[in-house]
Design a protein around this motif. Sequence first.
Motif, short mmCIF file in Angstrom:
data_model
loop_
_atom_site.label_atom_id
_atom_site.label_comp_id
_atom_site.label_asym_id
_atom_site.label_seq_id
_atom_site.Cartn_x
_atom_site.Cartn_y
_atom_site.Cartn_z
N GLN A 117 46.47 34.06 90.93
CA GLN A 117 47.40 34.78 90.78
C GLN A 117 47.88 34.92 89.08
O GLN A 117 48.44 33.95 88.77
CB GLN A 117 48.56 34.94 91.89
CG GLN A 117 49.55 36.03 91.78
CD GLN A 117 50.51 35.76 92.86
OE1 GLN A 117 51.03 34.64 93.11
NE2 GLN A 117 50.75 37.02 93.58
N GLU A 118 47.67 36.04 88.63
CA GLU A 118 48.48 36.37 87.37
C GLU A 118 49.17 37.46 87.33
O GLU A 118 48.62 38.71 87.54
CB GLU A 118 47.32 36.22 86.33
CG GLU A 118 46.69 35.15 86.21
CD GLU A 118 45.28 34.94 85.17
OE1 GLU A 118 45.07 36.11 84.78
OE2 GLU A 118 44.78 33.76 84.97
N GLN A 119 50.59 37.50 87.39
CA GLN A 119 51.42 38.51 87.66
C GLN A 119 51.07 39.30 88.86
O GLN A 119 51.28 38.51 90.00
CB GLN A 119 51.34 39.46 86.39
CG GLN A 119 51.98 38.84 85.05
CD GLN A 119 51.39 39.54 83.86
OE1 GLN A 119 50.45 40.35 83.73
NE2 GLN A 119 51.84 38.86 82.80
N ASN A 120 50.77 40.45 88.88
CA ASN A 120 50.45 41.08 90.06
C ASN A 120 48.95 41.18 90.50
O ASN A 120 48.64 42.06 91.22
CB ASN A 120 51.08 42.75 90.22
CG ASN A 120 52.71 42.47 90.04
OD1 ASN A 120 53.34 41.67 90.73
ND2 ASN A 120 53.23 43.53 89.44
N LYS A 121 48.07 40.42 90.11
CA LYS A 121 46.81 40.52 90.48
C LYS A 121 46.29 39.17 90.60
O LYS A 121 46.76 38.16 90.09
CB LYS A 121 45.72 41.37 89.26
CG LYS A 121 46.03 40.74 88.04
CD LYS A 121 45.12 41.44 87.04
CE LYS A 121 45.00 40.70 85.76
NZ LYS A 121 43.81 41.05 84.90
N TRP A 122 44.88 39.28 91.10
CA TRP A 122 44.25 38.00 91.29
C TRP A 122 42.97 37.94 90.27
O TRP A 122 42.09 38.95 90.27
CB TRP A 122 43.72 37.98 92.83
CG TRP A 122 44.70 37.87 93.94
CD1 TRP A 122 45.31 38.60 94.38
CD2 TRP A 122 45.55 36.38 94.08
NE1 TRP A 122 46.49 37.99 95.26
CE2 TRP A 122 46.45 36.86 95.05
CE3 TRP A 122 45.38 35.00 93.66
CZ2 TRP A 122 47.27 35.90 95.58
CZ3 TRP A 122 45.94 34.23 94.14
CH2 TRP A 122 46.75 34.40 95.14
N THR A 123 42.76 36.91 89.88
CA THR A 123 41.69 36.54 88.89
C THR A 123 40.67 35.62 89.47
O THR A 123 41.25 34.49 89.74
CB THR A 123 42.20 36.20 87.33
OG1 THR A 123 43.14 37.25 86.95
CG2 THR A 123 40.90 36.06 86.45
N GLN A 124 39.36 35.86 89.58
CA GLN A 124 38.54 35.00 90.07
C GLN A 124 38.01 33.75 89.10
O GLN A 124 37.77 34.31 87.93
CB GLN A 124 37.20 35.65 90.50
CG GLN A 124 36.24 34.57 91.44
CD GLN A 124 35.00 35.23 92.06
OE1 GLN A 124 35.33 36.35 92.79
NE2 GLN A 124 34.05 34.61 92.12
N ILE A 125 38.21 32.68 89.53
CA ILE A 125 37.92 31.50 88.78
C ILE A 125 36.61 30.80 89.09
O ILE A 125 35.75 30.56 88.15
CB ILE A 125 39.09 30.43 88.99
CG1 ILE A 125 40.53 31.00 88.55
CG2 ILE A 125 38.84 29.26 87.99
CD1 ILE A 125 41.61 30.11 88.61
#
Length: 136
Positions: free
Chosen positions: A50-58
């Motif tokens: 989670q980065e601020q209000n979004k999800w980033t796939q790792i």
Amino acid sequence: MKKTLPLMMLASMAFAPAAFSAPAGTLSVHVLDQQTGMPPADVTVTLEKQEQNKWTQIASGKTDHDGRIKSLYPQDEDMVPGVYKVTFKTADYFHGKKLESFFPEVPVLFTVTRTNEKLHIPLLLSQYGYSTYKGS
């Protein structure tokens, strides 16, 4: 020489925790089908941060013959504190067995509190329910 050897050993032990804190195997997952008692292979699992209000796939991977992904987090990166989500894509597994499933995927949100903290997330799965916890 006899006096310096213990000191050299003690000094080398001081650096050992840094060597063992490498990201390899930082996050592992395991799936077990409660109905069959067997671990399902080829279940897709994704990892997001989670980065601020979004999800980033790792990362993304598939469970092995033992229902495990031994190292889901990328080995060349540090897992830093924050909120993460592991999503087990369960619909394909049940459809492959010609079974219905109420949960097409199982998202598990968790908090990392220390850099490169070793974590294990097991999933006990059935067609109409699941259970998870912080494993070791």
